[in-house]
Design a protein around this motif. Structure first.
Motif, short mmCIF file in Angstrom:
data_model
loop_
_atom_site.label_atom_id
_atom_site.label_comp_id
_atom_site.label_asym_id
_atom_site.label_seq_id
_atom_site.Cartn_x
_atom_site.Cartn_y
_atom_site.Cartn_z
N ALA A 111 14.05 48.22 67.50
CA ALA A 111 13.39 47.01 67.02
C ALA A 111 13.27 47.01 65.50
CB ALA A 111 11.99 46.90 67.65
N GLU A 112 12.95 48.14 64.92
CA GLU A 112 12.83 48.24 63.46
C GLU A 112 14.16 47.94 62.78
OE1 GLU A 112 11.40 52.19 63.05
OE2 GLU A 112 9.27 51.63 63.20
N ARG A 113 15.25 48.38 63.36
CA ARG A 113 16.57 48.12 62.77
C ARG A 113 16.93 46.65 62.87
NH1 ARG A 113 15.58 52.95 63.55
NH2 ARG A 113 16.71 54.72 62.64
N ALA A 114 16.59 46.02 63.97
CA ALA A 114 16.86 44.59 64.10
C ALA A 114 16.09 43.80 63.05
CB ALA A 114 16.47 44.12 65.50
N GLU A 115 14.85 44.16 62.82
CA GLU A 115 14.03 43.45 61.84
C GLU A 115 14.51 43.73 60.42
OE1 GLU A 115 10.23 44.94 63.07
OE2 GLU A 115 9.80 43.15 64.28
N ALA A 116 14.87 45.00 60.12
CA ALA A 116 15.31 45.36 58.78
C ALA A 116 16.62 44.66 58.41
CB ALA A 116 15.48 46.87 58.66
N LEU A 117 17.47 44.41 59.41
CA LEU A 117 18.78 43.82 59.16
C LEU A 117 18.78 42.30 59.38
CD1 LEU A 117 20.92 46.57 60.95
CD2 LEU A 117 20.74 46.20 58.48
N GLY A 118 17.64 41.74 59.77
CA GLY A 118 17.58 40.31 60.02
C GLY A 118 18.54 39.86 61.10
N SER A 119 18.65 40.67 62.17
CA SER A 119 19.68 40.45 63.19
C SER A 119 19.24 39.40 64.21
CB SER A 119 19.96 41.77 63.92
OG SER A 119 20.31 42.79 63.00
N PRO A 120 20.20 38.61 64.71
CA PRO A 120 19.86 37.60 65.73
C PRO A 120 19.75 38.18 67.14
CG PRO A 120 22.18 37.45 65.18
CD PRO A 120 21.59 38.49 64.26
N GLU B 154 23.66 40.18 51.77
CA GLU B 154 23.30 39.27 50.68
C GLU B 154 24.30 38.12 50.55
OE1 GLU B 154 23.06 41.95 47.41
OE2 GLU B 154 20.98 42.56 47.85
N ARG B 155 25.53 38.35 50.96
CA ARG B 155 26.51 37.25 50.88
C ARG B 155 26.59 36.45 52.18
NH1 ARG B 155 32.17 40.69 50.35
NH2 ARG B 155 32.91 40.37 52.49
N GLY B 156 25.67 36.71 53.11
CA GLY B 156 25.56 35.89 54.30
C GLY B 156 26.21 36.43 55.54
N THR B 157 26.68 37.68 55.52
CA THR B 157 27.32 38.27 56.70
C THR B 157 26.25 38.72 57.69
OG1 THR B 157 29.15 39.06 55.31
CG2 THR B 157 28.93 40.05 57.50
N THR B 158 26.36 38.29 58.93
CA THR B 158 25.42 38.68 59.97
C THR B 158 25.66 40.15 60.36
OG1 THR B 158 25.29 36.44 60.84
CG2 THR B 158 24.67 38.21 62.34
N VAL B 159 24.57 40.88 60.59
CA VAL B 159 24.66 42.28 60.99
C VAL B 159 23.94 42.45 62.33
CG1 VAL B 159 24.17 44.68 60.38
CG2 VAL B 159 24.69 43.01 58.57
N VAL B 160 24.62 43.06 63.30
CA VAL B 160 24.05 43.29 64.62
C VAL B 160 23.97 44.79 64.87
CG1 VAL B 160 24.40 43.00 67.11
CG2 VAL B 160 24.90 41.12 65.55
N PRO B 161 22.78 45.34 65.16
CA PRO B 161 22.67 46.77 65.51
C PRO B 161 23.07 47.02 66.97
CG PRO B 161 20.48 45.79 65.35
CD PRO B 161 21.46 44.70 65.05
#
Length: 435
Positions: free
Chosen positions: A77-86, A48-55
């Motif tokens: 794939a579900e984890r990438a989508e849930a975390l908004g990962s690049p 929420e504060r803008g930190t990128t998360v990579v699974p």
């Protein structure tokens, strides 16, 4: 390619410290430890504060002889989508063997094991990477691993192997400089040569981690401070390119927040002293699909990997050409890792058994490969202890019995190899209650 900056491996044990550390641009999470529907609050607040998360996956086994499991790919794939990962990342490793290709029981390593740097293994890896790329909603990057052992008859260096993998698949690379140092100590491989042979434009980000040397063998522990030789390899990499991101890994024996901050500052100092004018490298182009790998190639690789893994975890004779001393070291390391993870997923077991936990687990694991994941392994361990009338202390045995009864359910899966043992335990316990 996404500019990530400086990051740290997110672990629940240090979640509060990570939230307070200055200058954290992104975090990496172990994909298998995250449920897409129940993202931990601390991780959600970081997002929420803008930190990128990579699974970061650890169980896909892209270097294995089998094609990637569709269920595991879907979960990643579900984890990438849930975390908004690049992007998502995995390893160039095999983690299981046996099964249909060898007409033998499937066995799990519980750890990342090296693939042979041969044409057969590269053909299989390239096809597996393409399958994964097609199933994932974001780009994939794959990581070089640390190894205690070398395969006989290898045909390429690590740098050549990775360069051809990128050329044939367009996959990105996650370069772990601690693993390059590990392979320098354990296998005599020059990190500078590996870096010279790498396509630096394919680097998505870099891992930095600590380890420890024992009896001439470097253990990539992720439980010790980052050493100067590892920082020196990072400096070698940064002299060649400006990596889009650099991340500190720590998995156990977590230090105080101040020590983590000091390690991050040391990493920043090395990256800042590198190629300051280097721009973020462009993404590698997608490669054309290759010809399907013949079944015979996968079968050859499957037999070789099954033979090695059976020697490491099943007590079978070592395959020809391997260093037997190193195999013993690797086998002991796999057992120790297995015991540590079981202790995490079932913390009541070391609590009940006390100092006897690890010796008892080592006896249980000797010649008994893991076949159903760590939770099943914990239950099978408890079942074996109870079937043998242990622990000897009656109070501890009662506690272990209750723990096992609460988790084993009324009827274990009959197809599982541990089912017969579980029934034996139940019959024994019923007989004691009747007496």
């Amino acid at each position: 390619m996404v500019r990530l900056g400086t990051g740290i491996g997110w672990r629940p044990e240090i979640a509060d410290d990570i939230a307070r550390l200055p200058g954290i641009d992104w975090v990496e999470v172990v994909a298998e430890n995250i449920c897409p529907d129940h993202v931990p609050d601390a991780l959600r607040r970081l997002r929420e504060r803008g930190t990128t998360v990579v699974p970061h996956g650890v169980s896909l086994g892209l270097g294995g002889a089998e094609r990637p499991d569709p269920g595991r790919l879907k979960a990643l794939a579900e984890r990438a989508e849930a975390l908004g990962s690049p992007l998502v990342t995995e390893h160039i490793a095999f983690v299981r063997a046996g099964g249909p290709l060898t007409a033998s029981p499937a066995i799990e390593a519980g750890h990342l094991l090296p693939v042979p740097r041969t044409r057969d293994a590269l053909d299989v890896l390239c096809e597996n990477v393409r399958i994964a790329q097609d199933a994932l909603p974001v780009p994939l990057a794959v990581e070089n691993i640390a190894a205690l052992i070398s395969w006989p008859g290898e045909e390429m260096t690590e740098g050549q192997f990775l360069a051809e993998l990128v050329e044939r698949t367009g996959v990105r690379l996650l370069i772990d400089v601690a693993n390059l140092h590990t392979n320098h100590v354990n296998r005599g491989e020059d990190p500078a040569k590996a870096l010279d042979e790498l396509p630096t434009s394919a680097i998505a980000y870099v891992h930095v981690a600590g380890g420890v040397e024992k009896d001439g063998v470097w253990h990539d522990s992720h439980a010790h401070p980052v050493t100067q030789p590892v920082l020196d390899v990072l400096a070698e990499l940064c002299a060649r390119t400006a990596p889009p991101g650099v991340l500190l890994e720590r998995d156990e024996d977590f230090p105080a927040a101040g020590e983590l901050a000091g390690e991050l500052d040391a990493i920043r100092a090395v990256t800042a002293a590198g190629v300051v004018e280097g721009a973020v490298a462009p993404a590698t182009a997608s490669a054309a699909p290759g010809a399907p790998v013949p079944d015979a190639v996968r079968e050859r690789l499957a037999l070789a990997q099954t033979s090695l893994l059976s020697a490491l975890v099943g007590g079978t004779p070592p395959p020809e050409g391997f260093d037997r001393r190193r195999l013993r070291v690797q086998s002991a390391a796999l057992t120790a890792k297995r015991a540590s993870v079981v202790a995490k997923v079932a913390p009541e077991l070391p609590e009940i058994l006390g100092t006897g936990y690890r010796p008892a687990f080592a006896r249980y694991a000797d010649g008994r490969p893991m076949t159903g994941g760590y939770r099943r392994d914990a239950l099978a361990f408890a079942e074996q202890l109870l079937a043998d009338g242990r622990p000897e202390d009656p109070a501890a045995r009662r506690r272990l019995t209750l723990w096992w009864q609460e988790r084993s359910g009324p009827a274990p899966l009959a197809s599982h190899p541990a089912a017969r043992l579980a029934r034996r335990v139940r019959l024994a316990l019923s007989g004691r209650r009747a007496a």
